[in-house]
Design a protein around this motif. Structure first.
Motif, PDB file in Angstrom:
ATOM      1  N   GLY A   1       0.740  -1.225  -0.130  1.00 27.19           N
ATOM      2  CA  GLY A   1       0.016   0.248   0.038  1.00 27.19           C
ATOM      3  C   GLY A   1       0.761   1.342   0.228  1.00 27.19           C
ATOM      4  O   GLY A   1       0.495   2.303  -0.729  1.00 27.19           O
TER       5      GLY A   1
ATOM      6  N   GLU B   1       2.630   1.650  -3.495  1.00 28.06           N
ATOM      7  CA  GLU B   1       1.767   1.965  -4.474  1.00 28.06           C
ATOM      8  C   GLU B   1       1.292   3.479  -4.453  1.00 28.06           C
ATOM      9  O   GLU B   1       1.283   4.287  -5.460  1.00 28.06           O
ATOM     10  N   ALA B   2       1.269   3.947  -3.254  1.00 27.99           N
ATOM     11  CA  ALA B   2       0.836   5.200  -3.213  1.00 27.99           C
ATOM     12  C   ALA B   2       2.088   5.883  -3.222  1.00 27.99           C
ATOM     13  O   ALA B   2       1.866   7.192  -4.181  1.00 27.99           O
ATOM     14  N   TYR B   3       3.293   5.745  -3.488  1.00 30.27           N
ATOM     15  CA  TYR B   3       4.384   6.425  -3.591  1.00 30.27           C
ATOM     16  C   TYR B   3       4.619   6.638  -5.278  1.00 30.27           C
ATOM     17  O   TYR B   3       4.818   7.680  -5.928  1.00 30.27           O
TER      18      TYR B   3
ATOM     19  N   LEU C   1       2.068   6.177  -7.269  1.00 23.07           N
ATOM     20  CA  LEU C   1       1.103   7.331  -7.520  1.00 23.07           C
ATOM     21  C   LEU C   1       1.442   8.600  -7.771  1.00 23.07           C
ATOM     22  O   LEU C   1       1.248   9.277  -8.606  1.00 23.07           O
TER      23      LEU C   1
ATOM     24  N   GLU D   1      -1.401   3.445 -12.208  1.00 20.03           N
ATOM     25  CA  GLU D   1      -1.118   3.657 -10.480  1.00 20.03           C
ATOM     26  C   GLU D   1      -2.480   3.678  -9.799  1.00 20.03           C
ATOM     27  O   GLU D   1      -2.606   3.320  -8.762  1.00 20.03           O
TER      28      GLU D   1
ATOM     29  N   VAL E   1      -3.398   1.295  -6.722  1.00 23.54           N
ATOM     30  CA  VAL E   1      -4.054   1.742  -5.475  1.00 23.54           C
ATOM     31  C   VAL E   1      -5.324   1.139  -4.933  1.00 23.54           C
ATOM     32  O   VAL E   1      -5.750   0.753  -3.957  1.00 23.54           O
TER      33      VAL E   1
ATOM     34  N   GLN F   1      -5.289  -2.198  -3.963  1.00 24.66           N
ATOM     35  CA  GLN F   1      -5.092  -2.502  -2.517  1.00 24.66           C
ATOM     36  C   GLN F   1      -6.363  -2.431  -1.723  1.00 24.66           C
ATOM     37  O   GLN F   1      -6.607  -3.250  -0.844  1.00 24.66           O
TER      38      GLN F   1
ATOM     39  N   GLN G   1       4.645   8.777   8.766  1.00 22.96           N
ATOM     40  CA  GLN G   1       4.950   9.229   7.664  1.00 22.96           C
ATOM     41  C   GLN G   1       6.168  10.174   7.429  1.00 22.96           C
ATOM     42  O   GLN G   1       6.839  10.328   8.266  1.00 22.96           O
TER      43      GLN G   1
END
Length: 337
Positions: free
Chosen positions: A167, A170-172, A174, A189, A193, A196, A269
């Motif tokens: 997760g 994939e966020a990065y 995106l 992308e 996401v 997921q 984060q």
């Protein structure tokens, strides 16, 4: 096939989206079905059949070839033994309900006859009886994911904890696609996401103690969006983005009943993003909180992040942009060697 020149008639291939509940057909589709001389379907388990019977429409369970269908439309006796007057007659309308996979042999046969130039063809019409609603392909994604979860040796063993790293990755990816401005990459992308979310929901519905499904996930976010947008779904007003944000934060604070403006901020984060988020919460709450005094690069970066947030900049994105420029400079230097 008759050697005389009968009236050609009309063949209607009536399709329907499998993503729409059976029986929900368009008005033109119902009109055509009721007016047709014959309605035929080779698939006795076709999902539309019970609803057509309720509507008083007789459906013949027969698999006509292209030649038989053309003959039947012309009014001559079908090779399959169907109804029809011997010899030429008035053209007839026959509605064909293709199977879910389509009837390739029939459509190829009709195309072959039409291209031969030796047969007087009936009018051929493809009539969509229902269309996909926006978002209908999400149903396909859920079905595909459920099957993969059941049958794939790797996917069937995955857990929330095991998927967590994907997760984040994939966020990065995106974010990178957004910053690159690559539309094809962005679409892909976004799909990764979304996967997921669907994957985690498939795992969650198997939990014996507290199961929930993708519908529960969607229902929860729908309720949240409606509740946090009273200026859209209620009587509140918001004329500016700032007023919208105030609505959102005020409603969120009531929902969460938090003791501190820092509650709910994920500490895992990236550092600059964390610093900017803290600064945003402090500024929005109208608090006057001096930065902690200290030596070293961490405190210097904290001050820079707070200043960037106050100026409406995203320090994390700004640093990534600078790092990209640095990467390009490194590649340029490598090319000169």
């Amino acid at each position: 096939m008759s050697t005389e020149a009968p009236a050609a008639g009309r063949i209607v291939l009536l399709t329907a989206s499998h993503r729409v509940a059976p029986g929900l057909l368009s008005w033109p589709a119902w009109q055509t079905l009721h007016a047709a001389d014959r309605v035929v379907c080779a698939d006795e388990a076709h999902p539309q059949l019970p609803y057509l019977r309720e509507a008083g429409i007789t459906v013949e369970h027969t698999a006509l070839t292209a030649e038989e269908l053309v003959d039947a439309c012309a009014g001559s006796t079908s090779r399959a033994g169907g109804a029809g007057a011997e010899g030429p007659g008035e053209g007839r309308t026959i509605v064909v309900l293709p199977s879910g996979e389509g009837d390739r042999a029939l459509t190829d046969g009709l195309a072959r006859l039409a291209g031969s130039g030796r047969v007087q063809m009936p009018d051929l019409e493809l009539l969509p009886g229902s269309y996909d609603l926006p978002g209908a392909r999400l149903l396909d994604l859920v079905q595909v994911m459920d099957r993969i979860r059941r049958e794939c040796p790797w996917s069937s063993q995955q857990t929330h904890e095991g998927l967590a790293k994907y997760g984040i990755e994939e966020a990065y990816e995106l974010v990178e696609a957004i910053e690159d401005g690559d539309r094809d990459e962005l679409r892909e992308e976004l799909g990764d996401v979304l996967l997921q979310v669907v994957f985690h929901a498939a795992i969650a519905q198997e939990d014996e103690a507290e199961p929930f499904s993708i519908d529960d996930v969607a229902g929860t976010i729908v309720e949240k969006l409606i509740h946090r947008h009273p200026h859209v779904f209620g009587d509140a007003t918001a004329e500016t983005p700032e007023e919208v944000r105030e609505h959102w934060l005020r409603t969120k604070a009531i929902e969460k009943q938090r003791d501190s403006v820092t509650d709910g901020i994920p500490l895992g984060q990236p550092g600059l993003a964390l610093a900017a988020k803290l600064a945003s919460r402090v500024r929005t709450a109208g608090l006057e909180v001096p930065l902690p005094a200290g030596e070293g690069i961490g405190y210097a970066l904290l001050a820079l992040a707070v200043r960037a947030e106050a100026n409406g900049e995203d320090p994390e994105a700004a640093l990534r942009a600078a790092a990209r420029a640095y990467r390009d400079a490194v590649r340029a230097a490598e090319g000169q060697e």
